[in-house]
Design a protein around this motif. Sequence first.
Motif, mmCIF file in Angstrom:
data_model
loop_
_atom_site.group_PDB
_atom_site.id
_atom_site.type_symbol
_atom_site.label_atom_id
_atom_site.label_comp_id
_atom_site.label_asym_id
_atom_site.label_seq_id
_atom_site.Cartn_x
_atom_site.Cartn_y
_atom_site.Cartn_z
ATOM 1 N N ILE A 1 0.695 -1.771 0.118
ATOM 2 C CA ILE A 1 -0.192 -0.073 0.019
ATOM 3 C C ILE A 1 0.860 1.648 0.198
ATOM 4 C CG2 ILE A 1 -1.753 1.538 1.143
ATOM 5 C CD1 ILE A 1 -3.076 -1.220 -0.032
ATOM 6 N N TRP A 2 0.586 2.142 -1.014
ATOM 7 C CA TRP A 2 1.402 3.529 -1.012
ATOM 8 C C TRP A 2 0.539 4.789 -0.118
ATOM 9 C CZ3 TRP A 2 6.027 3.822 -2.422
ATOM 10 C CH2 TRP A 2 6.695 2.678 -3.659
ATOM 11 N N HIS A 3 1.269 5.518 0.293
ATOM 12 C CA HIS A 3 0.667 6.667 1.115
ATOM 13 C C HIS A 3 0.628 7.976 0.385
ATOM 14 C CE1 HIS A 3 -0.127 4.309 4.252
ATOM 15 N NE2 HIS A 3 1.020 3.598 4.574
ATOM 16 N N ALA A 4 -0.883 8.344 0.153
ATOM 17 C CA ALA A 4 -0.159 10.202 -0.584
ATOM 18 C C ALA A 4 -1.569 11.234 0.227
ATOM 19 C CB ALA A 4 -1.161 9.306 -1.650
ATOM 20 N N VAL A 5 -0.201 11.943 0.109
ATOM 21 C CA VAL A 5 -0.802 13.270 0.736
ATOM 22 C C VAL A 5 -1.513 14.052 -0.452
ATOM 23 C CG1 VAL A 5 -0.252 14.813 2.004
ATOM 24 C CG2 VAL A 5 0.294 12.608 2.397
ATOM 25 N N ALA B 1 6.576 26.522 0.203
ATOM 26 C CA ALA B 1 6.187 26.377 1.504
ATOM 27 C C ALA B 1 5.709 24.872 2.157
ATOM 28 C CB ALA B 1 5.080 27.677 2.289
ATOM 29 N N ALA B 2 4.862 23.907 0.876
ATOM 30 C CA ALA B 2 4.705 22.898 0.732
ATOM 31 C C ALA B 2 5.067 22.216 0.750
ATOM 32 C CB ALA B 2 3.289 22.473 0.018
ATOM 33 N N THR B 3 6.201 22.501 -0.426
ATOM 34 C CA THR B 3 7.323 20.562 -1.564
ATOM 35 C C THR B 3 8.721 20.991 -0.499
ATOM 36 O OG1 THR B 3 8.232 23.002 -2.528
ATOM 37 C CG2 THR B 3 6.518 21.940 -3.905
ATOM 38 N N THR B 4 9.513 21.889 0.627
ATOM 39 C CA THR B 4 10.150 22.020 0.950
ATOM 40 C C THR B 4 10.146 20.649 2.423
ATOM 41 O OG1 THR B 4 9.642 23.828 2.249
ATOM 42 C CG2 THR B 4 11.102 23.743 0.230
ATOM 43 N N GLN B 5 8.595 20.680 2.961
ATOM 44 C CA GLN B 5 7.753 19.909 3.478
ATOM 45 C C GLN B 5 7.773 19.083 3.203
ATOM 46 O OE1 GLN B 5 8.251 20.584 7.309
ATOM 47 N NE2 GLN B 5 9.150 22.774 6.938
ATOM 48 N N LEU B 6 7.185 18.891 2.230
ATOM 49 C CA LEU B 6 7.056 17.638 1.966
ATOM 50 C C LEU B 6 8.371 16.420 1.745
ATOM 51 C CD1 LEU B 6 3.911 18.380 -0.701
ATOM 52 C CD2 LEU B 6 3.878 16.220 1.272
ATOM 53 N N TRP B 7 9.569 17.142 1.249
ATOM 54 C CA TRP B 7 10.510 16.199 0.493
ATOM 55 C C TRP B 7 11.583 15.837 1.923
ATOM 56 C CZ3 TRP B 7 11.078 13.836 -3.289
ATOM 57 C CH2 TRP B 7 10.493 14.588 -4.487
ATOM 58 N N ALA B 8 11.200 17.273 2.751
ATOM 59 C CA ALA B 8 11.728 16.909 3.814
ATOM 60 C C ALA B 8 11.278 15.218 4.733
ATOM 61 C CB ALA B 8 11.509 17.770 5.197
ATOM 62 N N MET B 9 9.933 15.306 4.477
ATOM 63 C CA MET B 9 9.463 13.938 5.692
ATOM 64 C C MET B 9 9.677 12.766 4.245
ATOM 65 S SD MET B 9 5.593 15.515 6.638
ATOM 66 C CE MET B 9 5.360 13.822 7.455
ATOM 67 N N ASN B 10 10.743 12.951 3.330
ATOM 68 C CA ASN B 10 11.018 11.912 3.030
ATOM 69 C C ASN B 10 10.068 10.849 1.610
ATOM 70 O OD1 ASN B 10 13.681 11.582 4.026
ATOM 71 N ND2 ASN B 10 12.693 10.678 5.583
ATOM 72 N N ASP C 1 6.207 5.783 1.466
ATOM 73 C CA ASP C 1 6.956 4.069 1.856
ATOM 74 C C ASP C 1 5.458 4.199 3.193
ATOM 75 O OD1 ASP C 1 7.827 3.274 -0.362
ATOM 76 O OD2 ASP C 1 9.696 4.472 0.352
ATOM 77 N N ALA C 2 5.529 5.009 3.795
ATOM 78 C CA ALA C 2 5.126 4.739 4.883
ATOM 79 C C ALA C 2 3.738 5.925 5.665
ATOM 80 C CB ALA C 2 6.286 4.648 6.285
ATOM 81 N N LEU D 1 2.933 17.675 9.435
ATOM 82 C CA LEU D 1 2.804 18.517 7.878
ATOM 83 C C LEU D 1 2.092 19.442 8.099
ATOM 84 C CD1 LEU D 1 4.098 17.870 5.058
ATOM 85 C CD2 LEU D 1 2.065 17.316 4.394
ATOM 86 N N ARG D 2 1.129 19.604 7.960
ATOM 87 C CA ARG D 2 -0.111 20.831 7.972
ATOM 88 C C ARG D 2 0.308 22.050 8.517
ATOM 89 N NH1 ARG D 2 -5.593 20.932 6.836
ATOM 90 N NH2 ARG D 2 -5.207 18.668 7.970
ATOM 91 N N GLN D 3 1.120 21.819 9.714
ATOM 92 C CA GLN D 3 1.494 23.069 10.656
ATOM 93 C C GLN D 3 2.835 23.595 10.350
ATOM 94 O OE1 GLN D 3 -0.474 23.964 13.699
ATOM 95 N NE2 GLN D 3 1.481 25.486 12.943
ATOM 96 N N ASN D 4 3.371 22.088 9.595
ATOM 97 C CA ASN D 4 4.739 22.524 9.346
ATOM 98 C C ASN D 4 4.796 23.597 8.516
ATOM 99 O OD1 ASN D 4 6.553 21.644 11.555
ATOM 100 N ND2 ASN D 4 6.767 19.583 9.674
ATOM 101 N N ILE D 5 4.022 23.454 6.883
ATOM 102 C CA ILE D 5 3.734 24.448 6.211
ATOM 103 C C ILE D 5 2.950 25.714 6.598
ATOM 104 C CG2 ILE D 5 2.632 24.303 4.460
ATOM 105 C CD1 ILE D 5 2.262 21.427 3.497
ATOM 106 N N LEU D 6 1.888 25.424 7.675
ATOM 107 C CA LEU D 6 1.402 27.225 8.317
ATOM 108 C C LEU D 6 2.827 27.278 8.759
ATOM 109 C CD1 LEU D 6 -2.011 25.922 10.349
ATOM 110 C CD2 LEU D 6 -1.089 27.006 7.525
#
Length: 333
Positions: free
Chosen positions: A5-9, A20-29, A50-51, A58-63
Amino acid sequence: MNMKIWHAVEVEIARVGETAATTQLWAMNTTGLEVSEDAADFVTLRAYFDAEPDVEKLRQNILNNLKLIDLPEFALRRVEASTIADQDWMSEWKKGWEPLLIGQRLVIAPSWKLDQVPQLTDAAGRIIIQIDPGMAFGTGTHETTRGCLELLEHYWPLETESASLLDVGTGTGILAIAALKLFLASTKSDEENTKKKPDASPLREPSCDFVDGIIFENCRITAFDVDPEAIEVARENAEINGVADAIEIEVNKLSSYAGQEFDVVLANLTADVIIPLAADFPAAMKPQGILIVSGILLEQGDDVKSALSAQHFNLLEEKPDGEWASMAFRLGV
């Protein structure tokens, strides 16, 4: 056997806050990221993991990132999580990629959408560049790559007997590939005009370079990156586009090209990389050469212009696109 199972956001956010969002998405691997640009002022980012990611974190980091760049919380419309079965992964991922018309002469398309290109409005006569999204930056969808390609189309190829171009930080190789295909298209046009006018002299003296059965004349295109993985991606894309033997693609650094006098230099990087390189660009260029830079946030534009002006570059054109700017300069004597 258990199905993976893949997880998508999915993150919907104002264009001006995309980083502001892409940097956090990459930071979360995230293992992959796609961008949909269906709305005028907002973009939708879909990231795969993967997980299961911590969506609230993620939401808070983007904010927090939005606050740092003085953007309101409502710039972030939504953050939603979902799961995708392994057998659907590729089909879901591919849905976000469509052929993209750029400028007046180019169309960028992934391999699975090439058959759709002829159906596009205004696609007739355009030069097709096939780029399949991978790990390296530069698929034509981002404002920075798009701006670079539009300026490249304007200032290249040169109406001279020979031409040379250096792609700094090539990533996927898309800019170098586009440069070569634009040159070949120009050469074909010259040959057709010469055939129509038997008494006319060719514009350029032929060289021994050879691509896809077409001799192209006195054109040198070099692309380099400091990342070996990016170089592998660039070489694969050059092979797919039938130009692998015509572009020098290598791991290197800008200072290595001092004294080689390129007519045009491309640098789709970031302001914090371009500014320190400002003093190295002139050494690799001909007097009156063209420098095209991108990856510059609008608020960083003056800093980039100041750094390049100090090296005798004169601004020719600036193209804003969303929160980004691409610029073309001419090197003074």
